[in-house]
Design a protein around this motif. Structure first.
Motif, short mmCIF file in Angstrom:
data_model
loop_
_atom_site.label_atom_id
_atom_site.label_comp_id
_atom_site.label_asym_id
_atom_site.label_seq_id
_atom_site.Cartn_x
_atom_site.Cartn_y
_atom_site.Cartn_z
N ASN A 72 12.35 11.09 -10.37
CA ASN A 72 12.55 9.91 -9.52
C ASN A 72 11.82 8.71 -10.12
OD1 ASN A 72 14.15 10.88 -7.37
ND2 ASN A 72 12.36 11.91 -6.49
N PRO A 73 12.33 7.48 -9.87
CA PRO A 73 11.60 6.30 -10.34
C PRO A 73 10.29 6.14 -9.59
CG PRO A 73 13.42 5.65 -8.90
CD PRO A 73 13.54 7.14 -9.11
N ASP A 74 9.27 5.63 -10.26
CA ASP A 74 7.97 5.40 -9.63
C ASP A 74 7.98 4.03 -8.94
OD1 ASP A 74 4.92 6.67 -10.05
OD2 ASP A 74 5.00 4.55 -9.50
N ILE A 75 7.77 4.04 -7.63
CA ILE A 75 7.87 2.81 -6.83
C ILE A 75 6.78 1.82 -7.25
CG2 ILE A 75 7.80 1.85 -4.49
CD1 ILE A 75 8.72 4.71 -3.52
N LEU A 76 5.54 2.29 -7.33
CA LEU A 76 4.43 1.40 -7.71
C LEU A 76 4.63 0.83 -9.11
CD1 LEU A 76 1.36 3.34 -6.29
CD2 LEU A 76 1.97 0.97 -5.74
N HIS B 17 -2.36 3.24 -15.65
CA HIS B 17 -0.97 3.50 -16.07
C HIS B 17 0.05 2.83 -15.16
CE1 HIS B 17 -2.66 7.24 -18.18
NE2 HIS B 17 -2.49 6.27 -19.05
N LYS B 18 -0.23 2.81 -13.85
CA LYS B 18 0.73 2.23 -12.91
C LYS B 18 0.49 0.74 -12.69
CE LYS B 18 1.52 6.60 -10.48
NZ LYS B 18 2.37 7.19 -9.44
N GLY B 19 -0.56 0.19 -13.33
CA GLY B 19 -0.82 -1.24 -13.21
C GLY B 19 -1.24 -1.65 -11.81
N ILE C 173 0.86 -1.19 0.00
CA ILE C 173 0.00 0.00 0.00
C ILE C 173 0.89 1.23 0.00
CG2 ILE C 173 -1.85 1.24 1.20
CD1 ILE C 173 -2.68 -1.47 2.45
N GLY C 174 0.90 1.96 -1.10
CA GLY C 174 1.76 3.13 -1.26
C GLY C 174 1.04 4.38 -0.82
N ALA C 175 1.14 4.68 0.47
CA ALA C 175 0.46 5.88 0.99
C ALA C 175 1.42 7.06 1.09
CB ALA C 175 -0.16 5.58 2.36
N ALA C 176 2.69 6.84 0.74
CA ALA C 176 3.67 7.92 0.82
C ALA C 176 3.45 8.93 -0.30
CB ALA C 176 5.08 7.35 0.73
N ALA C 177 3.77 10.19 -0.01
CA ALA C 177 3.78 11.24 -1.04
C ALA C 177 5.22 11.35 -1.52
CB ALA C 177 3.29 12.56 -0.45
N VAL C 178 5.53 10.58 -2.54
CA VAL C 178 6.91 10.47 -3.02
C VAL C 178 7.25 11.67 -3.92
CG1 VAL C 178 8.55 8.96 -4.19
CG2 VAL C 178 6.56 7.96 -3.04
N GLY C 179 8.37 12.30 -3.66
CA GLY C 179 8.78 13.42 -4.51
C GLY C 179 9.00 12.97 -5.94
N ASP C 180 8.46 13.71 -6.90
CA ASP C 180 8.58 13.31 -8.30
C ASP C 180 9.97 13.63 -8.86
OD1 ASP C 180 6.01 12.27 -8.59
OD2 ASP C 180 5.15 14.25 -8.94
N TYR C 181 10.64 14.64 -8.31
CA TYR C 181 11.94 15.07 -8.84
C TYR C 181 12.95 15.25 -7.72
CZ TYR C 181 9.53 16.01 -13.21
OH TYR C 181 8.80 15.88 -14.36
N GLY D 116 -6.99 6.95 -14.23
CA GLY D 116 -5.84 6.96 -15.13
C GLY D 116 -4.62 6.34 -14.46
N LYS D 117 -4.38 6.72 -13.19
CA LYS D 117 -3.23 6.17 -12.45
C LYS D 117 -3.39 4.68 -12.19
CE LYS D 117 -1.89 10.50 -10.42
NZ LYS D 117 -1.86 11.39 -9.27
N LEU D 118 -4.61 4.25 -11.91
CA LEU D 118 -4.89 2.82 -11.71
C LEU D 118 -4.38 2.03 -12.92
CD1 LEU D 118 -6.58 0.76 -9.84
CD2 LEU D 118 -8.39 1.08 -11.51
N GLY E 8 -2.50 2.05 -4.61
CA GLY E 8 -1.92 3.39 -4.66
C GLY E 8 -2.86 4.42 -4.06
N PHE E 9 -2.32 5.59 -3.79
CA PHE E 9 -3.12 6.72 -3.35
C PHE E 9 -3.03 7.81 -4.42
CE2 PHE E 9 -4.74 6.60 1.05
CZ PHE E 9 -4.35 5.32 1.38
N ALA E 10 -4.08 8.57 -4.57
CA ALA E 10 -4.06 9.69 -5.49
C ALA E 10 -4.66 10.89 -4.79
CB ALA E 10 -4.85 9.37 -6.76
#
Ligand code: C5P
Length: 222
Positions: free
Chosen positions: A126-130, A162-164, A93-101, A158-160, A144-146
């Motif tokens: 940054n690489p996308d963890i999910l 694209h990120k599989g 469960i990716g609840a973190a707000a990961v920095g994109d750059y 869309g994220k569901l 994932g969280f959006a």
């Protein structure tokens, strides 16, 4: 399955922001408090799971009964820690707000003011963890969280895709909800369905999310 709906499951949860260092005293961060992710980890423990929590820089107490907490700072560190922990996990469960750059270079010395001149920071993505996890042949059930300010349903679905992901939890940021708030409301989407979880304390919302994850896991993987 009731209250112990994740008994025997290995669950990895990421929570909080990431900090991307610019120099020894400055960083690029975001407003995630980590509360939602920590509540999700606690709810997974309560549901009987063996839980590893990968936490960005937050000031929150470790939930009781956790299997392992890994503290990280940057998105790259979180990526490495999650991929390592998720190898044998049933659910991530990716609840973190990961920095994109992140800054291309981290200055060893404090950057000095440039007296009227502009300062340019060059950033790398940054690489996308999910997305990294979903690219692996055998991977955990991915949630994932959006957090969106507008067009929540469109971006979340869309994220569901694209990120599989197997499921995405979408929330509107603003109006006292989302970051730094004790309450939240979520809409969960999966490939062929959705459900609204109305505004409630994050601890209760996390319990409802975990129950839905267990339900969808059994519908698609069991
Ligand atoms: O695309 P966006 O960042 O809004 O997607 C949010 C979801 O993607 C969250 O679940 C977040 O943890 C995850 N994410 C990730 N790796 C990134 C960026 C976001 O896993 N580098």
């Amino acid at each position: 399955f009731g209250d112990r709906c994740l008994a025997g499951f290995k669950v990895v949860v990421s929570a909080g922001p990431t900090y991307e260092d610019i120099d020894p005293v400055r960083f690029i961060g975001n407003r995630s408090s980590g509360q939602m992710g920590f509540a999700v980890a606690a709810a997974a423990v309560a549901a009987g799971a063996e839980v590893t929590l990968v936490a960005g820089p937050v000031s929150l107490a470790t939930p009781a009964g956790l299997h392992r907490r890994v503290d990280v700072r940057s998105a790259a560190q979180m990526h490495a820690a999650v991929l390592e922990a998720a190898t044998h996990a049933d659910v991530y469960i990716g609840a973190a707000a990961v920095g994109d750059y992140r800054p291309q270079e981290v200055s060893a010395q404090k950057l000095k003011k440039r007296d009227g001149g502009e300062l340019v920071l060059h950033l790398d993505e940054n690489p996308d963890i999910l997305a990294s996890l979903s690219a692996q042949t055998a991977h955990p059930f991915l949630v994932g969280f959006a957090a969106e300010t507008h067009d929540v349903a469109t971006y979340a679905q869309g994220k569901l895709r694209h990120k599989g992901l197997d499921m995405i939890a979408a929330n509107q940021v603003g109006g006292g909800l989302g970051f730094e708030a004790a309450d939240n409301a979520l809409t969960l989407y999966w490939a062929d369905g959705s459900v609204e979880l109305p505004r409630v304390a994050k601890t209760e919302l996390a319990r409802q999310l975990i129950a839905r994850v267990a339900e969808r896991y059994r519908a698609t993987r069991a």
